[in-house]
Design a protein around this motif. Sequence first.
Motif, mmCIF file in Angstrom:
data_model
loop_
_atom_site.group_PDB
_atom_site.id
_atom_site.type_symbol
_atom_site.label_atom_id
_atom_site.label_comp_id
_atom_site.label_asym_id
_atom_site.label_seq_id
_atom_site.Cartn_x
_atom_site.Cartn_y
_atom_site.Cartn_z
ATOM 1 N N LEU A 134 0.823 -1.209 0.000
ATOM 2 C CA LEU A 134 0.000 0.000 0.000
ATOM 3 C C LEU A 134 0.858 1.260 0.000
ATOM 4 C CD1 LEU A 134 -2.730 -1.127 2.558
ATOM 5 C CD2 LEU A 134 -3.120 -0.582 0.146
ATOM 6 N N LEU A 135 1.879 1.280 0.815
ATOM 7 C CA LEU A 135 2.761 2.450 0.870
ATOM 8 C C LEU A 135 3.484 2.654 -0.462
ATOM 9 C CD1 LEU A 135 4.243 1.900 4.443
ATOM 10 C CD2 LEU A 135 2.690 3.737 3.753
ATOM 11 N N SER A 136 3.942 1.564 -1.057
ATOM 12 C CA SER A 136 4.628 1.662 -2.349
ATOM 13 C C SER A 136 3.691 2.169 -3.432
ATOM 14 C CB SER A 136 5.200 0.296 -2.742
ATOM 15 O OG SER A 136 6.164 -0.136 -1.803
ATOM 16 N N GLY A 137 2.414 1.797 -3.336
ATOM 17 C CA GLY A 137 1.435 2.239 -4.329
ATOM 18 C C GLY A 137 1.095 3.704 -4.225
ATOM 19 N N GLU A 138 1.221 4.276 -3.031
ATOM 20 C CA GLU A 138 0.883 5.687 -2.836
ATOM 21 C C GLU A 138 2.067 6.612 -3.069
ATOM 22 O OE1 GLU A 138 -2.043 7.252 -2.126
ATOM 23 O OE2 GLU A 138 -3.082 5.333 -2.359
ATOM 24 N N ALA A 139 3.270 6.136 -2.798
ATOM 25 C CA ALA A 139 4.455 6.996 -2.908
ATOM 26 C C ALA A 139 4.744 7.351 -4.363
ATOM 27 C CB ALA A 139 5.655 6.292 -2.295
ATOM 28 N N ARG A 140 5.103 8.619 -4.589
ATOM 29 C CA ARG A 140 5.389 9.072 -5.950
ATOM 30 C C ARG A 140 6.873 9.007 -6.284
ATOM 31 N NH1 ARG A 140 2.112 14.504 -4.776
ATOM 32 N NH2 ARG A 140 3.193 14.028 -2.816
ATOM 33 N N ASP A 177 10.394 6.313 1.355
ATOM 34 C CA ASP A 177 11.237 6.158 2.538
ATOM 35 C C ASP A 177 10.677 6.953 3.712
ATOM 36 O OD1 ASP A 177 13.865 5.120 3.629
ATOM 37 O OD2 ASP A 177 14.105 7.268 4.001
ATOM 38 N N THR A 178 10.187 8.153 3.428
ATOM 39 C CA THR A 178 9.593 8.982 4.487
ATOM 40 C C THR A 178 8.329 8.338 5.042
ATOM 41 O OG1 THR A 178 10.465 11.019 3.514
ATOM 42 C CG2 THR A 178 8.592 11.242 5.002
ATOM 43 N N MET A 179 7.509 7.789 4.158
ATOM 44 C CA MET A 179 6.272 7.145 4.596
ATOM 45 C C MET A 179 6.559 5.915 5.453
ATOM 46 S SD MET A 179 4.192 7.536 0.986
ATOM 47 C CE MET A 179 2.610 6.880 1.502
ATOM 48 N N VAL A 180 7.551 5.135 5.037
ATOM 49 C CA VAL A 180 7.918 3.950 5.814
ATOM 50 C C VAL A 180 8.438 4.366 7.181
ATOM 51 C CG1 VAL A 180 9.498 1.984 5.952
ATOM 52 C CG2 VAL A 180 8.348 2.521 3.793
ATOM 53 N N GLU A 181 9.241 5.422 7.214
ATOM 54 C CA GLU A 181 9.790 5.895 8.488
ATOM 55 C C GLU A 181 8.673 6.351 9.420
ATOM 56 O OE1 GLU A 181 12.594 6.209 11.238
ATOM 57 O OE2 GLU A 181 12.964 5.496 9.195
ATOM 58 N N ARG A 182 7.682 7.022 8.870
ATOM 59 C CA ARG A 182 6.539 7.452 9.680
ATOM 60 C C ARG A 182 5.809 6.249 10.265
ATOM 61 N NH1 ARG A 182 2.994 11.178 5.884
ATOM 62 N NH2 ARG A 182 1.634 11.200 7.742
ATOM 63 N N ILE A 230 -1.019 7.920 7.109
ATOM 64 C CA ILE A 230 0.084 8.072 6.158
ATOM 65 C C ILE A 230 -0.431 7.986 4.727
ATOM 66 C CG2 ILE A 230 2.277 7.090 5.380
ATOM 67 C CD1 ILE A 230 2.567 5.977 8.273
ATOM 68 N N LEU A 231 -1.334 7.054 4.482
ATOM 69 C CA LEU A 231 -1.905 6.903 3.143
ATOM 70 C C LEU A 231 -2.841 8.051 2.798
ATOM 71 C CD1 LEU A 231 -2.863 3.093 3.263
ATOM 72 C CD2 LEU A 231 -0.902 4.102 2.074
ATOM 73 N N GLY A 232 -3.496 8.606 3.820
ATOM 74 C CA GLY A 232 -4.492 9.652 3.597
ATOM 75 C C GLY A 232 -5.890 9.110 3.418
ATOM 76 N N TRP A 233 -6.063 7.811 3.606
ATOM 77 C CA TRP A 233 -7.389 7.196 3.453
ATOM 78 C C TRP A 233 -7.444 5.874 4.209
ATOM 79 C CZ3 TRP A 233 -7.286 2.346 1.210
ATOM 80 C CH2 TRP A 233 -6.168 2.029 0.427
ATOM 81 N N ALA A 234 -8.680 5.473 4.507
ATOM 82 C CA ALA A 234 -8.944 4.173 5.126
ATOM 83 C C ALA A 234 -10.039 3.480 4.342
ATOM 84 C CB ALA A 234 -9.369 4.342 6.584
ATOM 85 N N GLU A 235 -9.931 2.176 4.191
ATOM 86 C CA GLU A 235 -11.000 1.407 3.541
ATOM 87 C C GLU A 235 -12.043 1.062 4.591
ATOM 88 O OE1 GLU A 235 -13.552 -1.614 2.278
ATOM 89 O OE2 GLU A 235 -12.091 -1.972 3.858
ATOM 90 N N PHE A 236 -13.324 1.378 4.301
ATOM 91 C CA PHE A 236 -14.406 1.083 5.240
ATOM 92 C C PHE A 236 -15.671 0.779 4.456
ATOM 93 C CE2 PHE A 236 -17.958 2.351 8.015
ATOM 94 C CZ PHE A 236 -17.708 1.511 9.091
#
Length: 254
Positions: A23-29, A35-40, A50-56
């Motif tokens: 999921l993180l790899s799919g969102e990162a540009r 790397d920043t997203m993974v660190e977070r 971190i993604l900016g969304w949740a599936e519900f």
Amino acid sequence: MTPSIIDRLRAAGCVFAEDEARLLSGEARTPAELDTMVERRVDGEPLEVILGWAEFCGLRIVVEPGVFVPRQRSELLVRHAVTLAGPGATVLDLCCGTGALGAAIAAELGEIRLHAADIEPAAVRCARANVADAGGEVYEGDLYTPLPASLRGHVDLLIVNAPYVPTDAIAMMPPEARDHEPRVALDGGQDGVDVHRRVAAEAPQWLAPGGHLLIETGESQAARTAVAVAHNGLTPQVITDDELYATIVVGARG
């Protein structure tokens, strides 16, 4: 996606490291952004923030930092709510957070009159984005205070995911919740039912004849939540789902 990302997430205690890495790899540009997203995430920030969304309930719900992240267990409330009302119903999502519950009910029922309210400005911003497709109105303020008087006596479904964690138990919550979600969205008072009592006290004034109050609660709090509902003239029913590890109390107005 490299194995090192999965390894970093796994080492940080992420149970679903492979899924999160994807999921993180799919969102990162860019690689730097990834790397920043993974660190977070390694630092304990909720994945959904971190993604900016949740599936519900099949929807992609906008999530901002400092907002309560919708949980899958809340699907029990949504599922039961759609059995109690049809298209055209007036639905009030109180303590709405991101507005996920109201948005999901609107997606199931189609045309409804949706209103929502929350005390947190960040939650209100998210909710306005998430209920826009349903034409929902979102108000900022404490419980019923910001609602238009015209809603009194006309709400068919009053849905509530108010905080129900006892104050002393917050310290035992996962860090991603206790450190990154607003305390006002978690703290239910000494026994976890303080906000439920406040909600139930005014609910009959807002419900239409035959309307229903639905409150998500904890297994340990359910009996007290039901007492609060009954004390204010509504007929309570406790509903549980072991698979979702979810409990709701439904209060019916005659």
